[in-house]
Design a protein around this motif. Structure first.
Motif, PDB file in Angstrom:
ATOM      1  N   GLU A 133       0.827  -1.204   0.000  1.00 45.84           N
ATOM      2  CA  GLU A 133       0.000   0.000   0.000  1.00 45.84           C
ATOM      3  C   GLU A 133       0.864   1.257   0.000  1.00 45.84           C
ATOM      4  N   SER A 134       1.948   1.242   0.764  1.00 48.59           N
ATOM      5  CA  SER A 134       2.843   2.394   0.781  1.00 48.59           C
ATOM      6  C   SER A 134       3.487   2.600  -0.585  1.00 48.59           C
ATOM      7  N   ALA A 135       3.887   1.506  -1.221  1.00 49.01           N
ATOM      8  CA  ALA A 135       4.481   1.608  -2.559  1.00 49.01           C
ATOM      9  C   ALA A 135       3.496   2.233  -3.535  1.00 49.01           C
ATOM     10  N   ALA A 136       2.256   1.783  -3.485  1.00 44.67           N
ATOM     11  CA  ALA A 136       1.237   2.338  -4.389  1.00 44.67           C
ATOM     12  C   ALA A 136       1.044   3.829  -4.129  1.00 44.67           C
ATOM     13  N   CYS A 137       1.022   4.233  -2.857  1.00 42.18           N
ATOM     14  CA  CYS A 137       0.867   5.654  -2.518  1.00 42.18           C
ATOM     15  C   CYS A 137       2.034   6.483  -3.038  1.00 42.18           C
ATOM     16  N   LEU A 138       3.243   5.962  -2.902  1.00 43.47           N
ATOM     17  CA  LEU A 138       4.412   6.706  -3.367  1.00 43.47           C
ATOM     18  C   LEU A 138       4.409   6.851  -4.886  1.00 43.47           C
ATOM     19  N   LEU A 139       4.061   5.780  -5.571  1.00 42.02           N
ATOM     20  CA  LEU A 139       3.984   5.857  -7.026  1.00 42.02           C
ATOM     21  C   LEU A 139       2.887   6.826  -7.454  1.00 42.02           C
ATOM     22  N   ALA A 140       1.757   6.784  -6.752  1.00 36.03           N
ATOM     23  CA  ALA A 140       0.658   7.699  -7.062  1.00 36.03           C
ATOM     24  C   ALA A 140       1.029   9.140  -6.761  1.00 36.03           C
ATOM     25  N   SER A 141       1.977   9.338  -5.850  1.00 37.79           N
ATOM     26  CA  SER A 141       2.424  10.686  -5.491  1.00 37.79           C
ATOM     27  C   SER A 141       3.477  11.225  -6.443  1.00 37.79           C
ATOM     28  N   GLY A 142       3.861  10.423  -7.432  1.00 33.02           N
ATOM     29  CA  GLY A 142       4.775  10.923  -8.451  1.00 33.02           C
ATOM     30  C   GLY A 142       6.168  10.344  -8.434  1.00 33.02           C
ATOM     31  N   ILE A 143       6.434   9.378  -7.522  1.00 30.82           N
ATOM     32  CA  ILE A 143       7.755   8.736  -7.542  1.00 30.82           C
ATOM     33  C   ILE A 143       7.837   7.847  -8.787  1.00 30.82           C
ATOM     34  N   GLU A 144       8.910   7.999  -9.535  1.00 31.81           N
ATOM     35  CA  GLU A 144       9.030   7.315 -10.820  1.00 31.81           C
ATOM     36  C   GLU A 144       9.480   5.873 -10.650  1.00 31.81           C
ATOM     37  N   PRO A 145       8.909   4.937 -11.437  1.00 35.22           N
ATOM     38  CA  PRO A 145       9.396   3.553 -11.434  1.00 35.22           C
ATOM     39  C   PRO A 145      10.892   3.525 -11.728  1.00 35.22           C
ATOM     40  N   GLY A 146      11.594   2.632 -11.063  1.00 30.86           N
ATOM     41  CA  GLY A 146      13.047   2.571 -11.197  1.00 30.86           C
ATOM     42  C   GLY A 146      13.766   3.310 -10.098  1.00 30.86           C
ATOM     43  N   ARG A 147      13.055   4.207  -9.416  1.00 27.55           N
ATOM     44  CA  ARG A 147      13.656   4.956  -8.309  1.00 27.55           C
ATOM     45  C   ARG A 147      13.200   4.445  -6.944  1.00 27.55           C
ATOM     46  N   LEU A 148      12.194   3.568  -6.929  1.00 22.37           N
ATOM     47  CA  LEU A 148      11.593   3.105  -5.672  1.00 22.37           C
ATOM     48  C   LEU A 148      11.841   1.616  -5.498  1.00 22.37           C
ATOM     49  N   TYR A 149      12.262   1.232  -4.277  1.00 23.68           N
ATOM     50  CA  TYR A 149      12.489  -0.180  -3.999  1.00 23.68           C
ATOM     51  C   TYR A 149      12.292  -0.456  -2.520  1.00 23.68           C
ATOM     52  N   VAL A 150      12.294  -1.754  -2.183  1.00 25.22           N
ATOM     53  CA  VAL A 150      12.133  -2.186  -0.800  1.00 25.22           C
ATOM     54  C   VAL A 150      13.520  -2.499  -0.233  1.00 25.22           C
ATOM     55  N   GLN A 151      13.802  -1.978   0.927  1.00 25.36           N
ATOM     56  CA  GLN A 151      15.118  -2.079   1.562  1.00 25.36           C
ATOM     57  C   GLN A 151      15.613  -3.521   1.649  1.00 25.36           C
ATOM     58  N   SER A 152      14.776  -4.435   2.117  1.00 24.59           N
ATOM     59  CA  SER A 152      15.220  -5.811   2.352  1.00 24.59           C
ATOM     60  C   SER A 152      15.542  -6.547   1.062  1.00 24.59           C
ATOM     61  N   ALA A 153      15.096  -6.017  -0.081  1.00 26.30           N
ATOM     62  CA  ALA A 153      15.373  -6.660  -1.362  1.00 26.30           C
ATOM     63  C   ALA A 153      16.763  -6.328  -1.882  1.00 26.30           C
ATOM     64  N   VAL A 154      17.458  -5.407  -1.225  1.00 23.66           N
ATOM     65  CA  VAL A 154      18.797  -4.999  -1.641  1.00 23.66           C
ATOM     66  C   VAL A 154      19.742  -5.319  -0.488  1.00 23.66           C
ATOM     67  N   SER A 155      20.502  -6.379  -0.627  1.00 24.43           N
ATOM     68  CA  SER A 155      21.281  -6.906   0.500  1.00 24.43           C
ATOM     69  C   SER A 155      22.361  -5.951   0.991  1.00 24.43           C
ATOM     70  N   ALA A 156      22.740  -4.985   0.167  1.00 24.22           N
ATOM     71  CA  ALA A 156      23.786  -4.041   0.574  1.00 24.22           C
ATOM     72  C   ALA A 156      23.414  -3.298   1.854  1.00 24.22           C
ATOM     73  N   HIS A 157      22.136  -3.080   2.087  1.00 21.08           N
ATOM     74  CA  HIS A 157      21.721  -2.367   3.301  1.00 21.08           C
ATOM     75  C   HIS A 157      22.109  -3.160   4.546  1.00 21.08           C
ATOM     76  N   ALA A 158      21.815  -4.462   4.536  1.00 11.60           N
ATOM     77  CA  ALA A 158      22.153  -5.291   5.698  1.00 11.60           C
ATOM     78  C   ALA A 158      23.662  -5.492   5.808  1.00 11.60           C
ATOM     79  N   GLU A 161      -1.746  -5.826  -7.901  1.00 11.40           N
ATOM     80  CA  GLU A 161      -0.589  -5.915  -7.007  1.00 11.40           C
ATOM     81  C   GLU A 161       0.627  -6.481  -7.723  1.00 11.40           C
ATOM     82  N   GLY A 162       0.396  -7.330  -8.724  1.00 12.15           N
ATOM     83  CA  GLY A 162       1.520  -7.879  -9.476  1.00 12.15           C
ATOM     84  C   GLY A 162       2.323  -6.792 -10.160  1.00 12.15           C
ATOM     85  N   HIS A 163       1.640  -5.777 -10.645  1.00 14.84           N
ATOM     86  CA  HIS A 163       2.343  -4.662 -11.285  1.00 14.84           C
ATOM     87  C   HIS A 163       3.170  -3.898 -10.256  1.00 14.84           C
ATOM     88  N   VAL A 164       2.592  -3.659  -9.076  1.00 14.35           N
ATOM     89  CA  VAL A 164       3.323  -2.926  -8.032  1.00 14.35           C
ATOM     90  C   VAL A 164       4.578  -3.706  -7.632  1.00 14.35           C
TER      91      VAL A 164
END
Length: 332
Positions: free
Chosen positions: A63-88, A299-302
């Protein structure tokens, strides 16, 4: 030609973003994309430093991802922290760099833990080091934050400097807090002395980006005020926190100033003012609400957009983190 500075910021997926999130962060994030290389992150690893349920975290992240995209955040700039292992990975390096004394000075742990600090997770205590990792793993040098987050940027630079000193390199660059000069401080609609928050037990205290026009109008109509008419100047709001909050919201949403708002409504009661404020909010937020609803129907698109963002982020974060791990002596 000088490359544009890289911007990084994140938001916890702990519920639907509200008006304060939009005015304080999301609207500014959208504008920054035109002039900077930007990465924006749903920091789900931070979200589990406080009590959570897996089902709610999954739902809130989508839901947060959908809100951010709806607020104008461009695809390719938004991701989930846990999906990028460099953070951990970078987070662990910084856990071993940050000093306990530095963490003891962090005010947000004290605020969140309260009197029961012994019952909270170690993650809540150590999360400022992970926040530093979030920033430095992306190579960002600009971080849009509220003034209350300035201490975290200072700690990020302390960690970066100590890492550079200990490893005998100039690897991490200084990071600058990007604080809007007139950042809106949006307070609860039920208590002008408290910030608008996702965690407030009263749903009437906040306006969500998914609220309908009727819900927005109802919440503004019920917002706490006082019996006095609106003054002609902001000084007249000094001891009227709820009135000051509503005037500030109007000014921020309209890209105006409290002086201009009061010039238009001076001497009037809150009936007329609240109707005008509700109409303004509906005009600004209704398109975001509608687009969020549309996105959540697929949701699959998100999820695909978030995967795309994670893949893009990894092309930036993995080389930086690989190099940092090499500097500390890890074999590769």
């Amino acid at each position: 030609m000088t490359e544009p500075a890289r911007v990084f910021s994140g938001i916890q997926p702990t519920g639907i973003p509200h008006l304060g999130n939009w005015l304080g962060a999301l609207r500014n994030w959208g504008a920054l994309q035109a002039s900077h290389e930007c990465l924006f992150c749903l920091v789900d690893m931070h979200a589990i430093t406080m009590p959570w349920t897996p089902a709610a975290l999954r739902r809130n992240t989508l839901e947060s991802a959908a809100c951010l995209l709806a607020s104008g955040i461009e695809p390719g700039r938004l991701y989930v922290q846990s999906a990028v292992s460099a953070h951990a990975r970078m987070g662990w390096l910084f856990d071993c760099v940050v000093r306990l004394g530095w963490l003891n000075r962090m005010t947000q742990f004290k605020d969140k833990a309260g009197k029961n600090r012994e019952n909270h997770s170690a993650g809540l205590y150590i999360y400022p080091a992970l926040m530093a990792a979030d920033i430095l793993a992306t190579g960002a040098t600009l971080v849009p934050v509220g003034d209350d987050q300035r201490q975290h940027i200072e700690l990020t630079n302390d960690i970066a400097q100590k890492f550079n000193h200990d490893m005998g390199v100039e690897f991490f660059k200084p990071v600058e807090a990007l604080i809007p000069p007139q950042a809106a401080r949006v307070m609860s609609l039920r208590d002008g002395g408290k910030k608008m928050s996702k965690s407030d037990p009263s749903a009437q205290s906040r306006i969500l980006l998914t609220d309908s026009a009727d819900e927005i109008a109802q919440k503004i109509r019920r917002a706490k005020t006082d019996p006095e008419p609106l003054p002609a100047e902001p000084a007249g709001l000094a001891d009227r926190p709820e009135a000051r909050n509503l005037v500030g919201i109007y000014a921020a949403v309209a890209d105006s100033t409290p002086d201009n708002v009061l010039a238009a409504f001076a001497g009037k009661g809150f009936g007329d003012f609240k109707k005008a404020l509700a109409d303004l909010l509906v005009a600004k937020l209704a398109p975001i609400s509608a687009e969020t609803s549309r996105l959540l129907q697929d949701e699959g698109h998100v999820r695909a957009v978030l995967r795309q963002g994670a893949e893009q982020a990894r092309t930036i974060t993995d080389p930086i983190t690989d190099r940092a791990e090499g500097l500390v002596g890890f074999l590769r």
